[in-house]
Scaffold this active site. Structure first.
Site, short mmCIF file in Angstrom:
data_model
loop_
_atom_site.label_atom_id
_atom_site.label_comp_id
_atom_site.label_asym_id
_atom_site.label_seq_id
_atom_site.Cartn_x
_atom_site.Cartn_y
_atom_site.Cartn_z
N HIS A 264 -1.50 -4.04 -0.02
CA HIS A 264 -2.37 -5.10 0.51
C HIS A 264 -1.90 -5.54 1.90
O HIS A 264 -2.69 -5.60 2.85
CB HIS A 264 -2.38 -6.29 -0.46
CG HIS A 264 -3.24 -7.43 -0.01
ND1 HIS A 264 -4.54 -7.61 -0.44
CD2 HIS A 264 -2.99 -8.47 0.83
CE1 HIS A 264 -5.05 -8.69 0.11
NE2 HIS A 264 -4.12 -9.24 0.89
N GLU A 265 -0.61 -5.86 2.00
CA GLU A 265 -0.09 -6.35 3.28
C GLU A 265 -0.08 -5.25 4.34
O GLU A 265 -0.21 -5.54 5.54
CB GLU A 265 1.31 -6.93 3.10
CG GLU A 265 1.41 -8.09 2.11
CD GLU A 265 0.46 -9.23 2.40
OE1 GLU A 265 0.07 -9.40 3.59
OE2 GLU A 265 0.10 -9.96 1.46
N HIS A 268 -3.27 -5.48 6.24
CA HIS A 268 -3.19 -6.49 7.31
C HIS A 268 -2.40 -5.96 8.50
O HIS A 268 -2.79 -6.14 9.66
CB HIS A 268 -2.51 -7.75 6.78
CG HIS A 268 -3.34 -8.60 5.88
ND1 HIS A 268 -4.57 -9.12 6.26
CD2 HIS A 268 -3.11 -9.05 4.61
CE1 HIS A 268 -5.07 -9.84 5.25
NE2 HIS A 268 -4.21 -9.81 4.26
N GLU A 294 -9.07 -9.99 5.94
CA GLU A 294 -8.99 -9.75 4.50
C GLU A 294 -9.68 -8.44 4.13
O GLU A 294 -9.27 -7.75 3.20
CB GLU A 294 -9.60 -10.92 3.74
CG GLU A 294 -9.21 -11.00 2.27
CD GLU A 294 -7.74 -11.28 2.05
OE1 GLU A 294 -7.25 -11.02 0.92
OE2 GLU A 294 -7.06 -11.75 2.99
#
Length: 497
Positions: A264-265, A268, A294
């Site tokens: 997930h990170e 980003h 997001e």
């Protein structure tokens, strides 16, 4: 001449922001406990300096002068974004900002204590003060920006988003999900009856999990010459594009939570590392809002890492770093079933891909009503319970800690933020559909561990555009159409039925 002065100002602001970002990341990862007081003083000073520098009266004069100059398209776009940022930063009086900041800090401190005690009655007066100031903020921003009050709050997180466009999209999604959740749960039960859900237990040594995460980050395109992975209490992606600071947290009894956090990170981080370097000192070069940010993390986590093809490549990586014996016969079908498991629950941050949007839509509807004055703080518990019962069949009236007290956003006055979470999921699905249409073999590439096509498309259509366009404009230019709930709905049907 005025544009050159704006560029010089942008470089000063970039330097201050760089220091704030790295000091903040270090505070969450490496700073000793005894360094907290002086670190807070340093961050407060630098943040104040940054705000004073960015909102000085002469900055407005520079922007006005630059707007009158004959500029090339990139420079005109840069000045327009400078104007948008300046207007948003200066439309609240300083005394109001101080009063609101103090009120929100006290509210958050009280919330942390009273949520643990399930004490809504004790917390409600503090939230009433927060809401009253949020309504004032919305009115002042609306007047300065020429927007409706709630739209003016959303503008702080996702420039260009308006309730007139989001309301019908969320209504369509909500109507679908209320019926789809039980249908998807029934389909899941049938699958589990045929192939029971398996779990694996550790120990999975932290150093082995870390090496697994690092290898996947590298494969996905993370540049370790401009970033690193650390450990923190809550995973985040911070720092600056040239020095991205990513974190995760580990458990030794299972490995998926840490790995999915890393993935997930990484989404980003790839966005930050992919922003145009030539614009890094200008507002134009920053990421375009929370929903787009997001969407990049959820693209990796949900669109990519929940797909079976990803695990065709990933499972050998897991075995390499954690060992075949540790997985105890866990196969691709088992891990896919685990990451795609659906379960109705009260807590938003624990929700799955199917039920999560209902948690967000509930909050979106309630906070709009709070800002417009349609409901007051005293009405929240019953209104929350009614929506939670209607959307997910769960009750919270006697359990506010797991109902309206569960999130920190309202206690700190962050109204207009919640829509970004589900908008990001929908935008990720729409980007995936566009990529798959342009590159029909992309799933085969993923099964072989090749992610260049995905990154090239997002670099060209999302990352390199930075803040040149509003959120809706960026999505339409990238995918060929406005936000379409049917694309996300089709994705959920395909995956969960």
């Amino acid at each position: 001449m005025s544009f050159a002065k704006l560029e010089a100002l942008g470089k000063r602001l970039e330097s201050i922001g760089h220091a704030v970002a790295i000091l903040s990341a270090d505070e969450a990862t490496n700073m000793p406990v005894g360094g907290g007081e002086k670190r807070a003083e340093a961050l407060a000073f630098l943040s104040g300096l940054m705000h004073e520098t960015a909102t000085a009266r002469e900055v407005g004069d520079l922007i006005a002068a630059a707007e009158a100059e004959d500029l090339e398209p990139d420079h005109r776009a840069a000045v327009a974004e400078f104007r948008r940022v300046y207007t948003n930063a200066t439309c609240l009086p300083s005394d109001f900002v101080r009063r609101q900041t103090e009120t929100n800090i006290r509210s958050e401190q009280l919330w942390r204590d009273l949520r643990a005690k399930n004490d809504w009655t004790g917390f409600a007066p503090a939230l009433e003060n927060v809401v009253a100031l949020a309504r004032e903020e919305a009115a002042m921003r609306a007047d300065a920006l020429g927007l409706a009050p709630y739209d003016a709050l959303m503008e702080q997180y996702d420039p260009g988003n308006r309730t007139a466009q989001i309301d019908p999209v969320f209504q369509t999604l909500k109507d679908f999900l209320v019926d789809f959740v039980p249908e998807a749960l029934a389909a899941q039960e049938a699958r589990h009856a045929e192939r029971p859900l398996k779990t694996v237990t550790g120990p999975f040594p932290i150093e082995h999990q870390r090496e697994l995460g690092l290898s996947m980050m590298s494969a996905l395109g993370f540049d370790f010459t401009h970033g690193r992975l650390d450990v923190s209490h809550h995973p985040f992606c911070g720092g600056v594009p040239t020095d991205v600071r990513m974190t995760t947290r580990y458990r030794t009894d299972e490995f998926l939570s840490a790995l999915m956090g890393v993935l997930h990170e990484t989404g980003h981080a790839l966005y930050e590392q992919g922003l145009p370097k030539q614009w890094s000192h200008l507002p134009l070069g920053k990421a375009r809002g929370m929903a787009i940010h997001e969407s990049q993390s959820l693209f990796i986590e949900c669109q990519l890492a929940h797909a079976p093809q990803f695990w065709v490549w990933a499972m050998p990586q897991v075995s390499k770093h954690l060992g075949d014996a540790a997985l105890d016969g866990w196969e691709i079908e088992d891990v896919v079933a685990s990451v795609n498991r659906i379960e109705k629950g009260l807590i938003r941050v624990d929700a799955d891909e199917v039920t999560y949007p209902l948690h967000v839509i509930l909050r979106y509807e309630l906070e709009q009503a709070l800002i417009t004055g349609e409901i007051d703080v005293a009405d929240i518990p019953e209104a929350w319970d009614a929506k939670m019962t209607g959307y997910l069949g769960l009750r919270t009236l006697d359990n506010p800690a797991d109902g309206p007290m569960q999130d920190v956003h309202w206690p700190v006055g962050a109204f207009g933020y919640f829509p970004s979470y589900t908008l990001g999921a929908m935008i990720a699905a729409q980007q995936w559909a566009a990529i798959e249409k342009a590159h029909p073999a992309v799933l085969d590439e993923i099964a072989e561990g090749h992610f260049e096509t995905l990154n090239a498309w997002r670099r060209k259509n999302i990352w390199q555009n930075a803040s040149r366009f509003s959120t809706p404009e960026l999505l339409e230019k990238a995918t060929g159409g406005p936000l379409d709930p049917q694309i996300f709905i089709a994705h959920l049907k395909r995956r969960y039925l």
